[in-house]
Design an enzyme around this catalytic site. Structure first.
Site, PDB file in Angstrom:
ATOM      1  N   ASP A 100       0.777  -1.368  -0.294  1.00  0.00           N
ATOM      2  CA  ASP A 100       0.234  -0.176  -0.181  1.00  0.00           C
ATOM      3  C   ASP A 100       1.031   1.485  -0.008  1.00  0.00           C
ATOM      4  OD1 ASP A 100      -2.464   1.789   0.780  1.00  0.00           O
ATOM      5  OD2 ASP A 100      -3.343  -0.381   1.757  1.00  0.00           O
ATOM      6  N   ASP A 202      -2.684   4.597  -2.599  1.00  0.00           N
ATOM      7  CA  ASP A 202      -4.216   4.687  -1.445  1.00  0.00           C
ATOM      8  C   ASP A 202      -4.333   6.491  -2.264  1.00  0.00           C
ATOM      9  OD1 ASP A 202      -5.392   4.936   1.790  1.00  0.00           O
ATOM     10  OD2 ASP A 202      -4.403   6.500   1.909  1.00  0.00           O
ATOM     11  N   GLU A 265      -6.829   3.266  -5.631  1.00  0.00           N
ATOM     12  CA  GLU A 265      -7.583   3.426  -5.088  1.00  0.00           C
ATOM     13  C   GLU A 265      -9.002   4.794  -5.241  1.00  0.00           C
ATOM     14  OE1 GLU A 265     -10.051   4.136  -0.099  1.00  0.00           O
ATOM     15  OE2 GLU A 265      -8.481   5.030  -1.610  1.00  0.00           O
ATOM     16  N   HIS A 327     -10.916  -2.729   3.647  1.00  0.00           N
ATOM     17  CA  HIS A 327     -10.963  -2.244   5.270  1.00  0.00           C
ATOM     18  C   HIS A 327     -11.677  -1.033   5.406  1.00  0.00           C
ATOM     19  CE1 HIS A 327      -7.830  -0.107   3.357  1.00  0.00           C
ATOM     20  NE2 HIS A 327      -7.961   0.429   3.946  1.00  0.00           N
ATOM     21  N   ASP A 328     -12.708  -1.069   4.771  1.00  0.00           N
ATOM     22  CA  ASP A 328     -13.506   0.472   5.441  1.00  0.00           C
ATOM     23  C   ASP A 328     -14.165   0.276   4.789  1.00  0.00           C
ATOM     24  OD1 ASP A 328     -10.888   2.374   5.145  1.00  0.00           O
ATOM     25  OD2 ASP A 328     -11.090   1.877   2.639  1.00  0.00           O
TER      26      ASP A 328
END
Ligand code: GLC
Length: 535
Positions: A100, A202, A265, A327-328
């Site tokens: 990431d 990200d 993302e 994870h969000d």
């Protein structure tokens, strides 16, 4: 079969949230050695690449998405050497490792920010986004943080505000400054040189902000308790002109190494999302496709519409990808229930394009209710419903205390799900009809079927509006996927297709020949059906 395609096209990605995967040293937090010890599991499962959420030094204000050193490892997770071992062990098993990369903001404890905030004249001042207070005092404009509250934090010492689109401890970098670009591109080289197979970038669509700092619009329907990231329309903080140039720069760096991947993302409507492939397909290889995550209802009609719209919008030659969760976002088995979650896995793993699986979804993990006092996510401050801790709980490996995630006497950083004795890897490996064995079987079919890995996609018209049916085809290999997105039994009619061989039902209790002119799907059932080759 695959020589015309890259690994990131035919393969399946698996997201690990390192804090929650496996704790090898008994401190209650997962680590790199824990991940390494589970590579054989991932290979058995049948995925091809692991994407790790951030493992860099960080004060953990946003659990690693606030980085204080981009080129080292947080001691909680291990050392650079541990990462080298992970990469080497993964490569030995033909697994790729994706990191990431968080370029939009650094931790306020990063030395760059410490220097920038030390004085208005420091050479690093312009690495971040500083503004004077508004004429009458207060923040420079109306921008709000995606975690809620103003996006501006006043710095007493130098009398200016700095911008933070997330937590105040995540200061936004100034991507208009060429030195910032250079420093961040150097980071990419650092990891690529170390053998990393690619990056998930990200919030790539937020990197540039309006040069005139104009106010965002406010969404009229928004009410207290809603997701703070939807409070404003983001017209001056998202997807700004100039962003594709940065994406192209990153792609060029990644492409200067062989067979690496760039994933972005991006939460944007489909047409705007597509631009991140780049005009000459020189942008992200895979701009994350969150259509299943953001769609309002889980119905056959909506799913078909989402898939067909996305397929139709893809630029010529661009490679699709699909995501069910991360994870969000709430776990898929919580959003649609455990039965439909099986069908969702069949959907994810039989559509055209690269799937990304979120750790634990393969065993049917659901969001875990956590007492409010134990919530840790910065997004939960004052707004427990918005917490992302619920979908980040420890992986359930077995029926021992703490589900095998950490030592039995240790308190894990987030609580383990109450139902871990039923839903865990070991138990499900022994149950031939478990969710895990379904995902395992789906991955095996996918891997061995050119129709599924590289074939074309076509949705099939049929009259039952509770079912979504589509065809995948490569040369003379054809298969049909029929999904009953309802809690009632359904009849599907596909006249003209003759007989098919039912290869896999989501209920894993039947195979055999099917007359496709009329066949039954039980409630919540999905079927993968191979068509007979016409002679
Ligand atoms: C991304 C991450 C999220 C994080 C945010 C700020 O959306 O997925 O977890 O909080 O960026 O870095």
């Amino acid at each position: 079969m695959t020589h015309t395609h890259f690994w990131w096209q035919t393969g399946v990605l698996y997201q690990v949230y390192p804090r929650s995967f496996l704790d090898s040293n008994g401190d209650g937090v997962g680590d790199i050695a824990g991940i390494t010890s589970k590579l054989d599991y991932l290979r058995w499962l049948g995925v091809d690449a692991v994407w790790l959420s951030p493992i860099y030094p960080s004060p953990m204000a946003d659990f690693g998405y606030d980085i204080s050193n981009y080129i080292d490892i947080h001691p909680l997770f291990g050392t650079l050497q541990d990462l080298d071992i992970l990469v080497q062990q993964a490569h030995q098993r033909d697994l790729k490792v994706i990191l990431d990369f968080v370029p939009n903001h650094t931790s306020d404890e990063h030395p760059w920010f410490q220097q920038a905030r030390s004085s208005r004249t420091h050479e690093k001042r312009d690495w971040y986004i500083w503004r004077d207070p508004a004429p009458g005092g207060g923040p420079p404009n109306n921008w709000t943080s995606l975690f809620g509250g103003p996006a501006w934090q006043f710095d007493e010492q130098t009398g200016q505000y700095y911008l933070h689109l997330f937590d105040a401890k995540q200061a936004d970098l100034n991507w208009r400054n060429p030195q910032v670009r250079k420093a961040m591109y150097d980071v990419l080289h650092f990891w690529l040189d170390r053998g990393i197979d690619g990056f998930r970038i990200d919030v790539i669509w937020l990197l540039l902000k309006d040069e005139q700092f104009r106010d965002n619009g406010v969404n009229p329907g928004w009410k207290q308790g809603d997701d703070p990231s939807t409070y404003q329309d983001g017209r001056y903080t998202e997807d700004q002109p100039g962003i594709y140039e940065i994406v192209r720069d990153m792609r060029a760096i990644v492409d200067s190494y062989s067979e690496r991947v760039l994933i972005g993302e991006i939460y944007l409507p489909v047409e705007r999302l597509m631009r991140y492939y780049g005009e000459a397909l020189d942008g992200a290889h895979l701009p994350f496709n969150f259509q299943f995550v953001t769609m309002p209802t889980w119905e056959a009609r909506t799913i078909r519409q989402v898939v067909d719209t996305y397929e139709a919008a893809l630029p010529q030659g661009a490679w699709p990808n699909w995501v069910l969760g991360n994870h969000d976002k709430q776990r898929i088995a919580t959003r649609v229930g455990r039965e439909q979650a099986r069908l969702a896995q069949m959907l994810l793993l039989t559509l055209r394009g690269t799937p990304t699986c979120y750790y634990g979804d393969e065993i049917g993990m659901q969001n875990v209710r956590i007492p409010h006092a134990q919530l840790q996510d910065p997004k939960a401050k004052g707004n427990p419903e918005q917490s992302r801790d619920y979908e980040r709980t420890p992986m359930q490996w077995n029926a021992l205390a703490n589900a095998g995630f950490t030592d039995p006497e240790v308190r894990p950083w987030l609580p383990v799900a109450d139902d871990y004795q039923t839903y865990n890897v070991e138990a499900e490996q022994h149950d031939p009809r478990s969710m895990l064995m379904l995902v395992h079987a789906l991955l095996e079919h996918r891997r061995t079927s050119p129709a599924l890995t590289i074939g074309s996609y076509q949705s099939v018209d049929q009259e039952n509006s509770n079912c979504f049916v589509y065809m995948r085809q490569h040369n003379d290999q054809r298969c049909v996927v029929a999904l009953n997105v309802s809690p009632q039994d359904q009849v599907v009619r596909l006249p003209g297709l003759g007989q098919g061989s039912l290869v896999l039902s989501t209920q894993m209790d039947r195979v055999g020949l099917l007359d496709l002119s009329e066949f039954h799907l039980r409630k919540n059932e999905g079927c993968l059906i191979a068509l007979m080759v016409a002679t």
